[in-house]
Design an enzyme around this catalytic site. Sequence first.
Site, PDB file in Angstrom:
ATOM      1  N   VAL A   1       0.821  -1.210   0.000  1.00 13.14           N
ATOM      2  CA  VAL A   1       0.000   0.000   0.000  1.00 13.14           C
ATOM      3  C   VAL A   1       0.856   1.261   0.000  1.00 13.14           C
ATOM      4  CG1 VAL A   1      -1.889  -1.136   1.194  1.00 13.14           C
ATOM      5  CG2 VAL A   1      -0.162   0.068   2.514  1.00 13.14           C
TER       6      VAL A   1
ATOM      7  N   LYS B   1       4.651  13.873  -6.883  1.00  9.95           N
ATOM      8  CA  LYS B   1       3.779  14.255  -5.770  1.00  9.95           C
ATOM      9  C   LYS B   1       4.290  15.543  -5.144  1.00  9.95           C
ATOM     10  CE  LYS B   1       2.283  12.702  -1.183  1.00  9.95           C
ATOM     11  NZ  LYS B   1       2.385  11.631  -0.166  1.00  9.95           N
TER      12      LYS B   1
ATOM     13  N   ILE C   1       7.624   4.487   3.856  1.00 12.78           N
ATOM     14  CA  ILE C   1       8.951   4.350   3.252  1.00 12.78           C
ATOM     15  C   ILE C   1       9.943   5.292   3.921  1.00 12.78           C
ATOM     16  CG2 ILE C   1      10.233   4.687   1.102  1.00 12.78           C
ATOM     17  CD1 ILE C   1       7.862   3.504  -0.382  1.00 12.78           C
TER      18      ILE C   1
END
Length: 502
Positions: A50, A81, A349
């Site tokens: 995810v 992003k 992450i």
Amino acid sequence: MMEDTAIRSILVVGGGTSGWISAAVLARFLDPRKTRITVVESEEIGIVGVGEATVPIIRNLNGLLGIDENDFVAATNGSFKLGIEFRDWGETGNVHFHGFGDFGDDIGGVAPHHHWLKLRRLGDKRRIEDYSLPYALGQRGRFTPPNPESGRGDSDYRYAFHFDAALYAQYLRRMCEARGVVRVEGRITNVAQHAESGDIASVTLADGRVLEADFFIDCSGFRGLLIEQTLKTGYESWQHWLPCDRALAVPSSSEGEPPPFTTSTALEAGWQWRIPLQHRDGNGYVFSSRFTDEDRARELLLANIKGEALAEPRLLQFEGGRRRLAWAHNCVAIGLASGFLEPLESTSIQLIQTAIARLIDYFPERRTNPAIRDEYNRLCANEVERVRDFIILHYCLTRRTEPMWEFVRSMELPETLAAKIDLWKAMGRVPMMTEESYQEPSWAAIFLGNDVLPDRYDPLVDRIDPDMLARGMAARRADYAAWAERMPTQAAYIRRHCAMPA
């Protein structure tokens, strides 16, 4: 002769994003002729996958590993992003933006949000996002990497990535194997410990192979095969602050050009993410099983996705919190094995990256001084607790009236978060603690986006004539809008530089 106490072999248990990032960083810093790095993973065990959205620190990792950014984005079907758009948080209809960057340079030594607060008191109703360059870019779908050498304000922003987590793990695996990391396919059925020290000695695979190592990295996911099932370090639950304990995830077809930001939409018992990739969207509903059920969650998720669902929603179960020890004996837990925070600010992450970087800083010998372990554990705990507080902030400011939102509005907060909220409300400042991941502009974006205005602005703002201040802030808004209009769209940039392979 002095005894050789150096670590000569490291076994990473589990692949996926955490396992291959760990292996890649170890291979970057350790001499493969002196230290053998092995990753054992099983194709029988899937990855959670995810973590498709990131924060800007990942660009440091890519630079450290020598990754070509455009090649990486193309290989992972990625996009860019600039921040996160929050919809219906606080109350239905509210929209605010947490951009990767501040609100421009300080004015007279004072942060811009204080000048915004003064204009607000004078009747100016413009949103704080109007002073965010990432927001100006995101709302127009624009993107190009900033050029710090330009000397212009249009280079003053940061960015991260969206990508396919499975493709990212494959990308890192290819890089690691080219640098001497050995991959072993197999499912672990037993873990052996040294009788005297309790250190982990080896793991045994289902086919009978035994893998020994001096040091172990547990990247086995939620189950914590080494750190918990074997070493039993214990778990500190934060579910009383973060009641969401389930997520349904589903990919969907893309509709239109992908926006250069993640979207988080609050729903009746949690929130839904949208992560736009080149070839599809990633979607999920993070919810609390205490306040809704899986059938209702599935209904809401599918009703709110863009495009067509490409699979059946997949259920994930979790408990927010952390291992009491991230490093125990000769084992460090990284990724989901070390704990879990819901992906509201895309920190999974980041925490993997900082954990393995910290291990390099405190790299052990075969007989590690406990003081080194203790300091590593202290730093890891501080970092994840500061991120925890930032995530809780998004919830506790709510004015929504559904049962889950009533619960998070009235719950007792961690003392560290309560202190931040109190100081913000008193004077518009946020005290920074050790191992903070988010600086004051990020906190200001969430406070002001939820209409939590402090009792006063910095009195130094009053040194500036109000008309002059209004003109200066108007010029800043106009500059951001003009810079954004001149940039290419993200879609055009991707087509030119990093489109996914045909």
